[in-house]
Design a protein around this motif. Structure first.
Motif, PDB file in Angstrom:
ATOM      1  N   LEU A 225       0.828  -1.207   0.000  1.00 33.92           N
ATOM      2  CA  LEU A 225       0.000   0.000   0.000  1.00 33.92           C
ATOM      3  C   LEU A 225       0.864   1.260   0.000  1.00 33.92           C
ATOM      4  O   LEU A 225       1.995   1.243   0.480  1.00 33.92           O
ATOM      5  CB  LEU A 225      -0.886   0.015   1.251  1.00 33.92           C
ATOM      6  CG  LEU A 225      -1.719  -1.236   1.518  1.00 33.92           C
ATOM      7  CD1 LEU A 225      -2.490  -1.081   2.828  1.00 33.92           C
ATOM      8  CD2 LEU A 225      -2.676  -1.498   0.365  1.00 33.92           C
TER       9      LEU A 225
ATOM     10  N   ARG B 299       4.841   2.431 -12.677  1.00 32.78           N
ATOM     11  CA  ARG B 299       3.443   2.550 -13.106  1.00 32.78           C
ATOM     12  C   ARG B 299       3.249   3.892 -13.788  1.00 32.78           C
ATOM     13  O   ARG B 299       3.607   4.929 -13.230  1.00 32.78           O
ATOM     14  CB  ARG B 299       2.480   2.436 -11.910  1.00 32.78           C
ATOM     15  CG  ARG B 299       1.012   2.578 -12.306  1.00 32.78           C
ATOM     16  CD  ARG B 299       0.028   2.298 -11.165  1.00 32.78           C
ATOM     17  NE  ARG B 299      -0.024   3.377 -10.193  1.00 32.78           N
ATOM     18  CZ  ARG B 299      -0.811   3.362  -9.118  1.00 32.78           C
ATOM     19  NH1 ARG B 299      -1.587   2.314  -8.865  1.00 32.78           N
ATOM     20  NH2 ARG B 299      -0.793   4.378  -8.278  1.00 32.78           N
TER      21      ARG B 299
ATOM     22  N   ALA C  24       4.834  -6.278  -7.954  1.00 34.52           N
ATOM     23  CA  ALA C  24       4.143  -5.062  -8.378  1.00 34.52           C
ATOM     24  C   ALA C  24       2.747  -5.391  -8.882  1.00 34.52           C
ATOM     25  O   ALA C  24       2.445  -5.249 -10.045  1.00 34.52           O
ATOM     26  CB  ALA C  24       4.944  -4.374  -9.472  1.00 34.52           C
TER      27      ALA C  24
HETATM   28  O1  TXA Z   1      -3.112   7.636  -7.078  1.00 35.43           O
HETATM   29  C1  TXA Z   1      -2.861   6.704  -6.313  1.00 35.43           C
HETATM   30  O2  TXA Z   1      -1.732   6.236  -6.205  1.00 35.43           O
HETATM   31  C2  TXA Z   1      -4.021   6.147  -5.505  1.00 35.43           C
HETATM   32  C3  TXA Z   1      -4.503   7.234  -4.528  1.00 35.43           C
HETATM   33  C4  TXA Z   1      -5.551   6.744  -3.573  1.00 35.43           C
HETATM   34  O3  TXA Z   1      -3.389   7.763  -3.843  1.00 35.43           O
HETATM   35  N1  TXA Z   1      -3.640   4.959  -4.823  1.00 35.43           N
HETATM   36  C5  TXA Z   1      -3.428   3.788  -5.486  1.00 35.43           C
HETATM   37  O4  TXA Z   1      -3.103   2.732  -4.663  1.00 35.43           O
HETATM   38  O5  TXA Z   1      -3.524   3.680  -6.691  1.00 35.43           O
HETATM   39  P1  TXA Z   1      -3.176   1.211  -5.124  1.00 35.43           P
HETATM   40  O6  TXA Z   1      -2.917   0.448  -3.885  1.00 35.43           O
HETATM   41  O7  TXA Z   1      -4.440   0.960  -5.797  1.00 35.43           O
HETATM   42  O8  TXA Z   1      -1.948   1.052  -6.074  1.00 35.43           O
HETATM   43  C6  TXA Z   1      -0.657   1.250  -5.548  1.00 35.43           C
HETATM   44  C7  TXA Z   1       0.336   0.318  -6.159  1.00 35.43           C
HETATM   45  C8  TXA Z   1       0.266  -1.101  -5.654  1.00 35.43           C
HETATM   46  O9  TXA Z   1      -0.555  -1.907  -6.412  1.00 35.43           O
HETATM   47  C9  TXA Z   1       1.700  -1.579  -5.743  1.00 35.43           C
HETATM   48  O10 TXA Z   1       1.912  -2.221  -6.974  1.00 35.43           O
HETATM   49  C10 TXA Z   1       2.508  -0.308  -5.733  1.00 35.43           C
HETATM   50  O11 TXA Z   1       1.621   0.749  -5.710  1.00 35.43           O
HETATM   51  N2  TXA Z   1       3.329  -0.264  -4.516  1.00 35.43           N
HETATM   52  C11 TXA Z   1       2.975   0.132  -3.282  1.00 35.43           C
HETATM   53  N3  TXA Z   1       3.972  -0.003  -2.412  1.00 35.43           N
HETATM   54  C12 TXA Z   1       5.010  -0.503  -3.119  1.00 35.43           C
HETATM   55  C13 TXA Z   1       6.331  -0.882  -2.783  1.00 35.43           C
HETATM   56  N4  TXA Z   1       6.795  -0.752  -1.544  1.00 35.43           N
HETATM   57  N5  TXA Z   1       7.117  -1.365  -3.774  1.00 35.43           N
HETATM   58  C14 TXA Z   1       6.644  -1.484  -5.038  1.00 35.43           C
HETATM   59  N6  TXA Z   1       5.387  -1.157  -5.410  1.00 35.43           N
HETATM   60  C15 TXA Z   1       4.579  -0.668  -4.465  1.00 35.43           C
END
Ligand code: TXA
Ligand code: MG
Length: 319
Positions: free
Chosen positions: A56, A188, A216
């Motif tokens: 997250l 992304r 990812a």
């Molecule tokens: O615009 C956005 O980023 C939105 C708003 C709410 O801020 N949030 C969002 O979160 O799209 P989510 O969880 O749907 O997508 C975030 C993605 C995750 O699927 C993951 O692939 C990547 O971010 N991610 C998160 N933490 C990571 C990490 N420590 N290393 C690599 N990828 C990570």
């Protein structure tokens, strides 16, 4: 049903009590909880039906707070933060030990972002913890860009939706990280354009994963998908090919006089890719609710936010 409103105090109290609240951002609505509280994080995974290997993003409102969550901010990351925060860019940074492994799915980096939305910025200022917030949709479905979208799918599962109107960008944040030599890598495509990023840090590598990769999962091949079949192609040809079928059309700017007006959506009649991005997810949701068997759409110009739009459409179309 969730309460939908603009009461920042109510939202803050719920979050302090470990509860979840949907929050508006400039990209999409997030399903927020205390990012330092394992119970709240587990609740997010449960409500979204999201696998725990999908980490997250931690949302916050100041660089001082970011510095307290991470061990080190590379120079280029600092330049990007200066240029684009608050805004639709998420940066992967090495986490300090007190950042829960549950948040990062055991990865050494934490994804950090400062959202640009007045209500949520005010909310974050009142909290002494960051907010974990994935998009506020069931795992794999289209992200929400209005409070009503959140209510439609998660309304029975959360107490409060902070209503900040329609998201101004409408597509998730761009995610950037750094390799061991501190070279920038985009993981992304999203609301911050590659050109803008390269203007600050020079050439970036793209590592946009289109297959299943537990590192990812936001990049999983099938994602951001409506439940109806989505087909991308040349619209005139698709319309001819499926003339005996019951389909809806999502176009960039074109209207089709021979098709019923309630079965077509032009995302931006004035050909503005930013407007198209803003309207994309709402259009997918609308089409998904209509009495049609399939949705047909087209490739967008591969520039600016058109790249992120094409990325989302490709994943939505992939089964
Ligand atoms: O615009 C956005 O980023 C939105 C708003 C709410 O801020 N949030 C969002 O979160 O799209 P989510 O969880 O749907 O997508 C975030 C993605 C995750 O699927 C993951 O692939 C990547 O971010 N991610 C998160 N933490 C990571 C990490 N420590 N290393 C690599 N990828 C990570
Ligand atoms: Mg998501």
């Amino acid at each position: 049903m969730a309460v939908i409103g603009t009461d920042i105090d109510a939202a803050a109290e719920l979050l302090k009590a470990g509860k979840l609240v949907a929050i508006p951002t400039e990209t999409v609505y997030g399903l927020a909880g205390n990012a330092l509280n394992d119970h709240a994080i587990l609740d997010i995974f449960k409500v979204k039906k999201r696998p725990k290997f999908d980490p997250l993003i931690a949302h916050t409102d100041s660089l001082e707070k970011v510095q307290s969550y991470v061990t080190h901010i590379p120079d280029k990351a600092m330049k990007l933060a200066d240029a684009f925060w608050p805004g639709p860019l998420t940066i992967l940074l090495n986490k300090k030990d007190h950042i829960p492994d549950l948040l990062t799915s055991g990865l050494p980096n934490v994804a950090v972002r400062m959202p640009k939305h007045e209500l949520t910025q005010e909310l974050l200022q009142r909290l002494d913890f960051p907010l974990a917030a994935p998009s506020a949709n069931p795992f794999g479905y289209v992200s929400p860009t209005t409070a009503q979208h959140v209510e439609d799918q998660l309304g029975t599962k959360i107490p409060y939706i902070l209503d900040g109107g329609q998201c101004s960008i409408g597509i998730e944040s761009t995610i950037i990280g750094f390799d061991e030599n501190e070279k920038p890598i985009i993981y992304r495509l999203g609301g911050k354009k590659i050109d803008d990023i390269e203007n600050i840090v020079g050439r970036v590598k793209l590592k946009i994963i289109h297959s299943s990769d537990p590192m990812a999962p936001g990049m999983l091949k099938t994602h951001y998908a409506p439940s109806k079949r989505l087909i991308i192609g040349h619209l005139d040809m698709l319309i001819k090919r499926f003339q005996n079928r019951n389909f809806g059309v999502i176009s960039y700017h074109q209207k089709f006089d021979d098709l019923p007006s309630d079965k077509q959506i032009a995302l931006s009649p004035g050909k503005d890719l930013n407007e198209a991005a803003r309207n994309l997810f709402g259009a997918l949701r609308l089409m998904d609710q209509k009495n049609i068997d399939m949705i047909i759409t087209e490739r967008f110009p591969d520039e600016g936010l058109g790249q992120a739009i094409n990325d989302r459409l490709k994943r939505a179309a992939s089964r």
